[in-house]
Design a protein around this motif. Structure first.
Motif, PDB file in Angstrom:
ATOM      1  N   LEU A 301       0.844  -1.203   0.000  1.00 42.08           N
ATOM      2  CA  LEU A 301       0.000   0.000   0.000  1.00 42.08           C
ATOM      3  C   LEU A 301       0.877   1.250   0.000  1.00 42.08           C
ATOM      4  O   LEU A 301       0.632   2.209  -0.737  1.00 42.08           O
ATOM      5  N   GLN A 302       1.922   1.220   0.824  1.00 38.36           N
ATOM      6  CA  GLN A 302       2.852   2.349   0.869  1.00 38.36           C
ATOM      7  C   GLN A 302       3.485   2.588  -0.501  1.00 38.36           C
ATOM      8  O   GLN A 302       3.629   3.723  -0.948  1.00 38.36           O
ATOM      9  N   GLY A 303       3.839   1.510  -1.176  1.00 39.41           N
ATOM     10  CA  GLY A 303       4.424   1.638  -2.506  1.00 39.41           C
ATOM     11  C   GLY A 303       3.461   2.285  -3.488  1.00 39.41           C
ATOM     12  O   GLY A 303       3.853   3.089  -4.338  1.00 39.41           O
ATOM     13  N   ARG A 304       2.191   1.940  -3.356  1.00 38.64           N
ATOM     14  CA  ARG A 304       1.192   2.533  -4.259  1.00 38.64           C
ATOM     15  C   ARG A 304       1.054   4.034  -3.996  1.00 38.64           C
ATOM     16  O   ARG A 304       0.912   4.825  -4.930  1.00 38.64           O
ATOM     17  N   VAL A 305       1.069   4.414  -2.710  1.00 38.90           N
ATOM     18  CA  VAL A 305       0.957   5.840  -2.362  1.00 38.90           C
ATOM     19  C   VAL A 305       2.138   6.603  -2.965  1.00 38.90           C
ATOM     20  O   VAL A 305       1.977   7.634  -3.621  1.00 38.90           O
ATOM     21  N   ALA A 306       3.332   6.090  -2.741  1.00 40.61           N
ATOM     22  CA  ALA A 306       4.533   6.790  -3.213  1.00 40.61           C
ATOM     23  C   ALA A 306       4.588   6.820  -4.739  1.00 40.61           C
ATOM     24  O   ALA A 306       4.937   7.846  -5.337  1.00 40.61           O
ATOM     25  N   SER A 307       4.222   5.708  -5.379  1.00 42.02           N
ATOM     26  CA  SER A 307       4.258   5.662  -6.848  1.00 42.02           C
ATOM     27  C   SER A 307       3.301   6.672  -7.465  1.00 42.02           C
ATOM     28  O   SER A 307       3.563   7.206  -8.543  1.00 42.02           O
ATOM     29  N   GLN A 346       7.079  -7.204  -0.889  1.00 48.87           N
ATOM     30  CA  GLN A 346       6.123  -6.150  -1.243  1.00 48.87           C
ATOM     31  C   GLN A 346       6.841  -4.891  -1.710  1.00 48.87           C
ATOM     32  O   GLN A 346       6.370  -4.177  -2.596  1.00 48.87           O
ATOM     33  N   THR A 347       7.977  -4.609  -1.075  1.00 42.83           N
ATOM     34  CA  THR A 347       8.770  -3.442  -1.467  1.00 42.83           C
ATOM     35  C   THR A 347       9.147  -3.549  -2.940  1.00 42.83           C
ATOM     36  O   THR A 347       8.967  -2.614  -3.726  1.00 42.83           O
ATOM     37  N   VAL A 348       9.630  -4.738  -3.299  1.00 38.53           N
ATOM     38  CA  VAL A 348      10.061  -4.980  -4.672  1.00 38.53           C
ATOM     39  C   VAL A 348       8.864  -4.962  -5.631  1.00 38.53           C
ATOM     40  O   VAL A 348       8.883  -4.310  -6.673  1.00 38.53           O
ATOM     41  N   ALA A 349       7.807  -5.677  -5.249  1.00 41.11           N
ATOM     42  CA  ALA A 349       6.647  -5.820  -6.145  1.00 41.11           C
ATOM     43  C   ALA A 349       6.008  -4.475  -6.458  1.00 41.11           C
ATOM     44  O   ALA A 349       5.571  -4.224  -7.578  1.00 41.11           O
TER      45      ALA A 349
END
Ligand SMILES: [Zn+2]
Length: 727
Positions: A301-307, A346-349
């Motif tokens: 979820l964090q990755g989606r926010v940052a992306s 998850q970080t990578v994905a």
């Protein structure tokens, strides 16, 4: 328990790289010549691109005060070099100095003696080809500065200083004070004057999770900290300091940079869209879960926010190898291996870069050594497939709008936090195996939303007239839309509207205040067949939600509302009216656009109750919006989360396996492998696949390409699989 350099070298000769630091002094140094430590080849970077946009792995042992005694600098540097990291964080700090600072009030570690731990570590890292990021922590300062610089510190409403809740001699510094414009720059310049550093990083600033509540002379001139007006000032201050620190970083070398922590997922404090305009590197301080009931997908979820805001620029996420949790933590003992691995997966994905983190050398190189092998094994695997971890573009055609204003300032009826709306929707999207991106509310122009077939608005209550206009334009251009509950019932400052700002799109009119449940939630009565009701056989009623905003609309409804009534005693648990004309859902089509509006808090109630009808209604709805079409589908059994990227060599489909009794609570104990997953991709025209390689299984699999469609199967997934398509 610290290892001498000689012991370390001797012991490391017999160990595999991951166990380099696992040797204990208890065994004593064996005889014989000292073998050379392993020095992995450094990855060559493209000189035409900024180095900070090419990093793949980061390492950090966060220093504590005793580390000048405990830390074996060479062992520390060898460990990180063996993990193929591109850069290490080295503590300057600001709370305690790890070098012989001359800046007043920068208190030296009382164990520093004549050492220069920062300088030794920076030199050792450089010798191994690693970049050095100087870590500062400007959030706290000691009480001995209170008299000389009272203006540096946050005040409470009564004028008192605000002490830290664990260390009473430390006090919170004020973001709006000269501490940030004079003292912190002095530390940055002192470091840059004496050491070869590549970047500056601040921990603890901007603050994560909640706004500072300060009543100092400066802050008393600002709007109250629970208002959007304050948020705007706070964001502008964050941008101003970011630019100041970045300019200071560039005084050292033009390709140096400053960056800071911006985690917090949906509850990040500054306006992320605004800050991303000055930010080249977004670090997420989202180190892990534990304690309270948090779902497994926190890093994704964090990755989606940052992306959503960084658009391909560098995003790192810190994996705390130590025991993360809310409330009590154990900073110096490792978390379970499976939990650390799923966080890095998850970080990578989700398109981020791994930043592996431990606290303190006493345990970092001595007492608890379990984390070292975990990190080593993971990074070794990751480094061997670098080319495929170059996400250029997400293939998703479904966008979920994130409303920072709503998340920060709106209190939805029914208490609790806005997060529950996203949790419920996120969970349903995973159940439906949808590929999706997040879209920031301040980025709804056609250049961003034009690539999505549908947008979802999970109770984005606060939307400006302009944002509503952008969504109207999106629909006019053929984009489909789903909104729930109080979406657009408030403007961007929180002023309530008589009708939703999107009422005309959905053809609705608000006819009264939000109605609460009464033991029972409200029911939705099926009035006519529709694709969103697929699977609801043999029933006329399904749950509608808990809270709802009563609306009226023209036309024959698909679902009508049966209002909530007493649940106990059962004698009274019957509907006073078995049928009304009030719609529970609005279903419309405008040209190519499909529109859905649910008047209830569908996704939050799905999350709170776990009711399968509610999540089914959500997944059916998204399928209908997308006309059943997705560029990538992954079919099979199990709870998974999927990402698909266009990459340097071609494409990559990432599948995270969440099928686990600890999906919602407790760390993962082990992985529960799932069986075959059938993958189907629709590629852009003219792209021919040469090979499909499974990066976790380390083997190629057969595939079939028919025109633009590629199909293959992943036979089994333990924690994670990455199917890399070479084109
Ligand atoms: Zn202040």
């Amino acid at each position: 328990m610290s290892l001498s350099r000689r012991q370390f070298l001797v012991l490391s000769g017999a160990a595999i790289p991951g166990q380099l630091l696992a040797a204990q002094t208890a065994a004593g140094p064996p005889a014989g010549p000292a073998p050379k430590p392993i020095a992995p080849a450094r990855r060559a970077l493209d000189p035409a691109r900024p180095w900070d946009q090419q990093i793949r792995r980061i390492g950090q042992i966060n220093f504590n005060e005793r580390d000048p005694v405990e830390l074996d600098v060479a062992a520390w540097a060898d460990y990180w070099a063996s993990l193929h990291v591109d850069a290490v964080l080295v503590s300057v700090t600001g709370i305690l100095a790890f070098y012989p600072t001359q800046v007043p009030f920068h208190r030296r570690s009382r164990f520093l003696g004549n050492r220069d731990l920062f300088g030794e570590c920076a030199a050792a890292a450089k010798k191994r080809g690693l970049r050095v990021i100087a870590r500062l922590s400007p959030d706290l300062q000691w009480d001995d500065a209170l008299t000389a610089h009272p203006e540096w510190f946050m005040r409470d409403a009564a004028g008192g200083f605000q002490a830290h809740n664990e260390e009473p001699h430390l006090y919170h510094t004020c973001t709006f004070s000269t501490y940030f414009t004079e003292h912190v720059p002095a530390l940055m310049r002192e470091i840059q004057a004496h050491y070869d550093v590549d970047g500056l990083f601040t921990n603890g600033w901007p603050p994560l999770g909640s706004f500072p509540n300060c009543h100092c002379d400066v802050c008393r001139q600002l709007p109250p900290s629970d208002t959007v007006a304050y948020w705007e000032k706070f964001t502008e201050r964050s941008v101003e300091l970011w630019q100041l620190y970045d300019a200071i970083a560039k005084e050292k070398k033009p390709d140096n940079l400053f960056f800071a922590n911006l985690g917090g997922g949906l509850r990040a404090t500054p306006n992320l869209h605004r800050l991303a305009q000055v930010c080249q590197w977004f670090n997420c301080d989202n180190q892990g879960r534990g304690g309270e009931a948090t779902p497994i997908w926190g890093a994704a979820l964090q990755g989606r926010v940052a992306s959503a805001v960084m658009r391909g620029r560098t995003i790192t996420n810190v994996t705390g190898a130590y025991s993360t949790a809310s409330g009590v933590r154990w900073r110096n003992v490792a978390k379970s291996q499976a939990e650390a691995e799923i966080w890095m997966d998850q970080t990578v994905a989700s398109g981020m870069t791994i930043w592996y983190h431990w606290v303190g050398a006493q345990t970092g190189l001595g007492e608890d050594r379990r984390w070292q092998e975990i990190g080593h094994r993971y990074m070794d695997w990751h480094a061997s497939h670098d080319a495929h971890f170059t996400p250029r573009r997400s293939l998703a055609t479904l966008g979920v709008v994130i409303g920072q204003r709503t998340h920060l300032f709106h209190t939805p009826p029914g208490e609790g936090k806005m997060d529950e709306f996203m949790d419920g929707l996120y969970s349903a999207l995973l159940e439906g195996r949808f590929l999706f991106d997040f879209v920031h509310e301040d980025d709804l122009g056609p250049e961003t939303v034009g690539r999505y077939a549908a947008l979802l608005l999970p109770n984005i209550a606060w939307l400006s007239d302009r944002q509503c206009g952008q969504l109207r334009d999106y629909v006019a251009a053929g984009g489909s839309l789903l909104a729930t509950f109080e979406t657009a019932m408030f403007d961007e400052t929180g002023r309530r509207r008589a009708n939703s700002g999107l009422a005309d799109l959905f053809g609705i009119e608000s006819v009264g205040p939000v109605e609460a449940p009464n033991g029972n939630g409200f029911y939705a009565r099926i009035e006519r067949p529709h694709e969103i009701l697929r699977g609801f056989d043999n029933t006329n009623w399904i749950p509608g939600g808990a809270y709802r905003l009563p609306v009226k609309a023209a036309g024959a409804p698909v679902l009508t509302v049966v209002p909530a009534y007493t649940a106990y005693p059962p004698e009274l648990s019957y509907a006073p009216v078995a049928k009304t004309d009030e719609p529970a859902v609005i279903v419309r089509e405008h040209g190519d656009a499909r529109l859905l509006y649910f008047s209830g808090d569908l996704e939050r109630t799905a999350w709170r109750s776990g009711h399968t009808d509610l999540s089914r209604l959500l997944t059916n709805s998204v399928t209908w919006l997308l006309r059943g079409r997705q560029p990538v589908t992954v079919e099979g059994e199990g709870a998974v989360e999927c990402f698909a990227w266009e990459t340097g060599p071609g494409f990559a489909v990432h599948v995270l396996n969440y099928t686990n009794p600890n999906l919602h609570r407790g760390w993962l104990r082990q992985f529960y492998p799932i069986g075959p997953q059938r993958v189907r991709l629709e590629l852009p025209a003219g792209r021919q696949v040469a090979k499909v390689e499974l990066l976790r299984a380390e083997r190629a699999v057969p595939f079939r390409q028919t025109g633009a469609t590629v199909e293959f199967a992943i036979p089994q997934i333990s924690d994670f699989e990455v199917a890399a398509l070479h084109v």
